[in-house]
Structure formats: structure tokens, C-alpha cells
Scaffold this motif. Structure first.
Motif, PDB file in Angstrom:
ATOM      1  N   ARG A   8      37.765  41.658  46.074  1.00  0.00           N
ATOM      2  CA  ARG A   8      39.005  40.875  46.069  1.00  0.00           C
ATOM      3  C   ARG A   8      39.901  41.432  47.163  1.00  0.00           C
ATOM      4  N   PRO A   9      40.563  40.571  47.921  1.00  0.00           N
ATOM      5  CA  PRO A   9      41.478  41.053  48.957  1.00  0.00           C
ATOM      6  C   PRO A   9      42.611  41.870  48.354  1.00  0.00           C
ATOM      7  N   LYS A  10      43.052  42.882  49.073  1.00  0.00           N
ATOM      8  CA  LYS A  10      44.155  43.714  48.585  1.00  0.00           C
ATOM      9  C   LYS A  10      45.431  42.907  48.426  1.00  0.00           C
ATOM     10  N   ARG A  11      45.594  41.869  49.202  1.00  0.00           N
ATOM     11  CA  ARG A  11      46.821  41.075  49.139  1.00  0.00           C
ATOM     12  C   ARG A  11      46.842  40.118  47.952  1.00  0.00           C
ATOM     13  N   GLN A  12      45.716  39.943  47.286  1.00  0.00           N
ATOM     14  CA  GLN A  12      45.640  39.050  46.130  1.00  0.00           C
ATOM     15  C   GLN A  12      46.045  39.827  44.877  1.00  0.00           C
ATOM     16  N   MET A  13      47.244  39.599  44.387  1.00  0.00           N
ATOM     17  CA  MET A  13      47.793  40.367  43.270  1.00  0.00           C
ATOM     18  C   MET A  13      47.690  39.565  41.973  1.00  0.00           C
ATOM     19  N   THR A  14      46.491  39.399  41.476  1.00  0.00           N
ATOM     20  CA  THR A  14      46.264  38.689  40.221  1.00  0.00           C
ATOM     21  C   THR A  14      45.400  39.545  39.313  1.00  0.00           C
ATOM     22  N   ARG A  15      45.311  39.147  38.060  1.00  0.00           N
ATOM     23  CA  ARG A  15      44.413  39.836  37.133  1.00  0.00           C
ATOM     24  C   ARG A  15      42.983  39.623  37.626  1.00  0.00           C
ATOM     25  N   VAL A  16      42.228  40.686  37.671  1.00  0.00           N
ATOM     26  CA  VAL A  16      40.860  40.616  38.176  1.00  0.00           C
ATOM     27  C   VAL A  16      39.925  40.236  37.048  1.00  0.00           C
ATOM     28  N   ARG A  17      39.152  39.184  37.284  1.00  0.00           N
ATOM     29  CA  ARG A  17      38.120  38.738  36.347  1.00  0.00           C
ATOM     30  C   ARG A  17      36.820  38.563  37.126  1.00  0.00           C
ATOM     31  N   CYS A  18      35.726  38.736  36.448  1.00  0.00           N
ATOM     32  CA  CYS A  18      34.420  38.526  37.063  1.00  0.00           C
ATOM     33  C   CYS A  18      34.273  37.047  37.436  1.00  0.00           C
ATOM     34  N   PRO A  19      33.890  36.760  38.670  1.00  0.00           N
ATOM     35  CA  PRO A  19      33.734  35.364  39.071  1.00  0.00           C
ATOM     36  C   PRO A  19      32.513  34.697  38.431  1.00  0.00           C
ATOM     37  N   ASP A  20      31.572  35.486  37.925  1.00  0.00           N
ATOM     38  CA  ASP A  20      30.364  34.910  37.334  1.00  0.00           C
ATOM     39  C   ASP A  20      30.505  34.630  35.843  1.00  0.00           C
ATOM     40  N   CYS A  21      30.971  35.624  35.071  1.00  0.00           N
ATOM     41  CA  CYS A  21      31.045  35.444  33.612  1.00  0.00           C
ATOM     42  C   CYS A  21      32.482  35.370  33.092  1.00  0.00           C
ATOM     43  N   ARG A  22      33.462  35.536  33.965  1.00  0.00           N
ATOM     44  CA  ARG A  22      34.900  35.453  33.647  1.00  0.00           C
ATOM     45  C   ARG A  22      35.399  36.589  32.753  1.00  0.00           C
ATOM     46  N   SER A  23      34.623  37.643  32.603  1.00  0.00           N
ATOM     47  CA  SER A  23      35.039  38.801  31.813  1.00  0.00           C
ATOM     48  C   SER A  23      36.153  39.540  32.551  1.00  0.00           C
ATOM     49  N   SER A  24      37.085  40.116  31.815  1.00  0.00           N
ATOM     50  CA  SER A  24      38.125  40.932  32.427  1.00  0.00           C
ATOM     51  C   SER A  24      37.755  42.428  32.356  1.00  0.00           C
ATOM     52  N   ASP A  25      36.568  42.723  31.861  1.00  0.00           N
ATOM     53  CA  ASP A  25      36.088  44.110  31.769  1.00  0.00           C
ATOM     54  C   ASP A  25      35.390  44.479  33.074  1.00  0.00           C
ATOM     55  N   VAL A  26      36.193  44.708  34.122  1.00  0.00           N
ATOM     56  CA  VAL A  26      35.671  45.056  35.434  1.00  0.00           C
ATOM     57  C   VAL A  26      36.158  46.448  35.821  1.00  0.00           C
ATOM     58  N   ARG A  27      35.379  47.131  36.649  1.00  0.00           N
ATOM     59  CA  ARG A  27      35.695  48.485  37.110  1.00  0.00           C
ATOM     60  C   ARG A  27      35.729  48.496  38.634  1.00  0.00           C
ATOM     61  N   SER A  28      36.659  49.236  39.193  1.00  0.00           N
ATOM     62  CA  SER A  28      36.676  49.367  40.650  1.00  0.00           C
ATOM     63  C   SER A  28      35.514  50.266  41.069  1.00  0.00           C
ATOM     64  N   VAL A  29      34.964  49.972  42.231  1.00  0.00           N
ATOM     65  CA  VAL A  29      33.859  50.737  42.787  1.00  0.00           C
ATOM     66  C   VAL A  29      34.400  51.499  43.974  1.00  0.00           C
ATOM     67  N   ASP A  30      34.264  52.806  43.948  1.00  0.00           N
ATOM     68  CA  ASP A  30      34.788  53.628  45.053  1.00  0.00           C
ATOM     69  C   ASP A  30      33.752  53.887  46.098  1.00  0.00           C
TER      70      ASP A  30
END
Length: 58
Positions: A36-58
Motif C-alpha cells: 500500500r502506498p505510504k500516502r494512502q492513510m486508510t485501514r489496511v485490509r487484505c485485497p483478496d479475502c478482506r481480512s483486517s488481520d494483516v502484518r507489516s513485512v519488514d
């Protein structure tokens, strides 16, 4: 890649064609990886299953 991810990626390119800086995520439910672009300030959801249980990857 989900349809929503493809649409977001299409519109997140700058005028010069370069993409913005982004954050990488992985869905804890379906294991989908996406960005997701850094400028997009919305709640992050999975685009495939719409789950909000997502983790950032470093």
C-alpha cells in the motif's frame, strides 16, 4: 494478486510512471502479500479475502 490490488497499483503511479514509496503487508488469514502506498492513510485490509488481520513485512 487481487483485483483491488491491481486497481490500486494502477492508480498509485506518479506522472513520471514511478511508484510511490509503499509499505509491504502479509495477510495472516490467507497469506497474501501486498503493498500500500505510504500516502494512502486508510485501514489496511487484505485485497483478496478482506481480512483486517494483516502484518507489516519488514
Amino acid at each position: 494478486m487481487g483485483v483491488l490490488t491491481a486497481v490500486v497499483d494502477t492508480f498509485s503511479t506518479g506522472e513520471d510512471g514511478a511508484t510511490d514509496d509503499s509499505f509491504a503487508y502479509r495477510c495472516a488469514d490467507c497469506e497474501a502479500a501486498f503493498e500500500r502506498p505510504k500516502r494512502q492513510m486508510t485501514r489496511v485490509r487484505c485485497p483478496d479475502c478482506r481480512s483486517s488481520d494483516v502484518r507489516s513485512v519488514d
